[in-house]
Design an enzyme around this catalytic site. Sequence first.
Site, PDB file in Angstrom:
ATOM      1  N   GLY A 124     -45.781  40.443 -11.020  1.00  0.00           N
ATOM      2  CA  GLY A 124     -44.651  40.618 -10.121  1.00  0.00           C
ATOM      3  C   GLY A 124     -43.586  39.543 -10.278  1.00  0.00           C
ATOM      4  N   TYR A 125     -42.694  39.479  -9.285  1.00  0.00           N
ATOM      5  CA  TYR A 125     -41.483  38.657  -9.337  1.00  0.00           C
ATOM      6  C   TYR A 125     -40.745  39.015 -10.633  1.00  0.00           C
ATOM      7  CZ  TYR A 125     -38.713  35.174  -7.006  1.00  0.00           C
ATOM      8  OH  TYR A 125     -37.719  34.548  -6.295  1.00  0.00           O
ATOM      9  N   LEU A 126     -40.484  40.304 -10.756  1.00  0.00           N
ATOM     10  CA  LEU A 126     -40.066  40.882 -12.031  1.00  0.00           C
ATOM     11  C   LEU A 126     -38.671  40.441 -12.447  1.00  0.00           C
ATOM     12  CD1 LEU A 126     -41.435  44.499 -11.403  1.00  0.00           C
ATOM     13  CD2 LEU A 126     -42.594  42.565 -12.492  1.00  0.00           C
TER      14      LEU A 126
ATOM     15  N   GLU B 177     -35.907  40.465 -16.330  1.00  0.00           N
ATOM     16  CA  GLU B 177     -35.538  41.324 -17.467  1.00  0.00           C
ATOM     17  C   GLU B 177     -36.616  41.367 -18.546  1.00  0.00           C
ATOM     18  OE1 GLU B 177     -33.506  39.238 -15.980  1.00  0.00           O
ATOM     19  OE2 GLU B 177     -31.482  40.058 -15.807  1.00  0.00           O
TER      20      GLU B 177
ATOM     21  N   HIS C 263     -39.951  41.581 -17.971  1.00  0.00           N
ATOM     22  CA  HIS C 263     -40.818  42.679 -17.531  1.00  0.00           C
ATOM     23  C   HIS C 263     -40.095  44.021 -17.708  1.00  0.00           C
ATOM     24  CE1 HIS C 263     -42.106  39.255 -14.793  1.00  0.00           C
ATOM     25  NE2 HIS C 263     -43.247  39.571 -15.346  1.00  0.00           N
TER      26      HIS C 263
ATOM     27  N   LYS D 169     -44.156  36.784 -25.318  1.00  0.00           N
ATOM     28  CA  LYS D 169     -43.999  35.491 -24.635  1.00  0.00           C
ATOM     29  C   LYS D 169     -45.370  34.853 -24.426  1.00  0.00           C
ATOM     30  CE  LYS D 169     -42.464  32.774 -21.066  1.00  0.00           C
ATOM     31  NZ  LYS D 169     -43.393  32.958 -19.948  1.00  0.00           N
TER      32      LYS D 169
ATOM     33  N   LYS E 135     -37.301  33.979 -20.410  1.00  0.00           N
ATOM     34  CA  LYS E 135     -37.354  34.359 -18.988  1.00  0.00           C
ATOM     35  C   LYS E 135     -38.786  34.251 -18.498  1.00  0.00           C
ATOM     36  CE  LYS E 135     -33.273  37.180 -18.801  1.00  0.00           C
ATOM     37  NZ  LYS E 135     -32.399  36.937 -17.670  1.00  0.00           N
TER      38      LYS E 135
ATOM     39  N   SER F 162     -41.126  34.050 -14.504  1.00  0.00           N
ATOM     40  CA  SER F 162     -41.126  33.958 -13.037  1.00  0.00           C
ATOM     41  C   SER F 162     -41.186  32.493 -12.620  1.00  0.00           C
ATOM     42  CB  SER F 162     -42.327  34.713 -12.463  1.00  0.00           C
ATOM     43  OG  SER F 162     -42.382  36.012 -12.998  1.00  0.00           O
ATOM     44  N   ARG F 163     -41.780  31.627 -13.446  1.00  0.00           N
ATOM     45  CA  ARG F 163     -41.926  30.206 -13.109  1.00  0.00           C
ATOM     46  C   ARG F 163     -40.624  29.419 -13.278  1.00  0.00           C
ATOM     47  NH1 ARG F 163     -47.492  30.949 -15.237  1.00  0.00           N
ATOM     48  NH2 ARG F 163     -48.894  30.496 -13.502  1.00  0.00           N
TER      49      ARG F 163
HETATM   50  P1  AMP Z   1     -46.516  38.049 -15.944  1.00  0.00           P
HETATM   51  O1  AMP Z   1     -45.967  38.751 -14.754  1.00  0.00           O
HETATM   52  O2  AMP Z   1     -45.942  36.690 -16.177  1.00  0.00           O
HETATM   53  O3  AMP Z   1     -48.028  38.096 -16.002  1.00  0.00           O
HETATM   54  O4  AMP Z   1     -46.043  38.897 -17.201  1.00  0.00           O
HETATM   55  C1  AMP Z   1     -46.341  40.262 -17.318  1.00  0.00           C
HETATM   56  C2  AMP Z   1     -46.005  40.718 -18.707  1.00  0.00           C
HETATM   57  O5  AMP Z   1     -44.620  40.501 -18.965  1.00  0.00           O
HETATM   58  C3  AMP Z   1     -46.779  39.933 -19.780  1.00  0.00           C
HETATM   59  O6  AMP Z   1     -47.200  40.831 -20.800  1.00  0.00           O
HETATM   60  C4  AMP Z   1     -45.740  38.965 -20.285  1.00  0.00           C
HETATM   61  O7  AMP Z   1     -45.956  38.562 -21.625  1.00  0.00           O
HETATM   62  C5  AMP Z   1     -44.479  39.793 -20.167  1.00  0.00           C
HETATM   63  N1  AMP Z   1     -43.313  38.890 -20.115  1.00  0.00           N
HETATM   64  C6  AMP Z   1     -43.124  37.852 -19.257  1.00  0.00           C
HETATM   65  N2  AMP Z   1     -41.965  37.209 -19.547  1.00  0.00           N
HETATM   66  C7  AMP Z   1     -41.435  37.856 -20.612  1.00  0.00           C
HETATM   67  C8  AMP Z   1     -40.244  37.680 -21.385  1.00  0.00           C
HETATM   68  N3  AMP Z   1     -39.390  36.699 -21.141  1.00  0.00           N
HETATM   69  N4  AMP Z   1     -40.010  38.536 -22.411  1.00  0.00           N
HETATM   70  C9  AMP Z   1     -40.892  39.538 -22.677  1.00  0.00           C
HETATM   71  N5  AMP Z   1     -42.026  39.760 -21.986  1.00  0.00           N
HETATM   72  C10 AMP Z   1     -42.294  38.943 -20.967  1.00  0.00           C
END
Ligand code: AMP
Length: 280
Positions: A31-33, A35, A37, A149, A184, A186-187
């Site tokens: 979450g905290y989606l 671009e 995601h 990423k 990009k 969420s952190r």
């Molecule tokens: P997260 O919510 O951080 O667990 O990420 C969920 C999915 O989104 C994971 O497969 C991440 O690798 C992908 N993701 C997160 N940030 C990016 C980004 N900047 N570019 C592409 N994919 C991302």
Amino acid sequence: MKISGSIEETRKQVKEWKAQGLSVGLVPTMGYLHEGHQSLMERARRENDRVAVSVFVNPMQFGPNEDYEAYPRDLEHDAAICEKAGVDLIFHPEVEEMYGPDFSAYVDMHTLPEKLCGASRPVHFRGVQTVVSKLFHIIPADRAYFGQKDAQQLAIIRRMVMDLNFDIEIIGCPIIREEDGLAKSSRNTYLSPEERAQAVILNQSLEEAMKAIEAGEKDAAKIRQLITDKISACPIAKIDYVEVVSFDTIQPIDKIEHPVLIAIAVYIGTTRLIDNRILM
Ligand code: AMP
């Protein structure tokens, strides 16, 4: 677009789609989606009849001193982004729905999780593999979309699917960046304005490494040193790791030979950020 916190209801919906012969794409997220995601969802939208997104901050993948409680959450904002991307279903379970009081099974792996993020986050990948396995059982999609990423995560999920015969195709998607090159995440919301300005050092150091490789450098130690020197010059950056590994095995290599993953994790202030380049 449907939002469900129920495993039973979600499973029923996906079964109905499958019974109608429709293909399903799954995008697992915390979450905290943003671009990044969104790019995964858009690709899933293009390649499948139905798209499901899971939004679940998985406690099992956070260590005791990590940011599980502080991790940003905003379902309303996430739902708006999913709606715009044409998502059909958001699976948003409570922790109790995913992990009952006697929960005791997990999925783990040798070798691939040991280096890079696994070295400083020892329980992380076990938690990721367990929750992703559960998601693949709850939402038996045709394809699941993961970002490069989290390159080590992508390699581990691919290996897990292969070794445990999950009937799902894993699609790796490119890193989406801010205009100044910061990946990009969420952190990134944890960064103060000064830290945010300095955080570009991750991408810049990788960019310099790529230039050196393009100019013919094949020595992995020299590439590591180049990145380390560049980041060390930034006073608020503290290196967790700078590694050059095989993308297949996530083991260190001496010579740049494809497929290679150049991966870094750096604390900017107290925020740990990751970035990488993959040479296929
Ligand atoms: P997260 O919510 O951080 O667990 O990420 C969920 C999915 O989104 C994971 O497969 C991440 O690798 C992908 N993701 C997160 N940030 C990016 C980004 N900047 N570019 C592409 N994919 C991302």
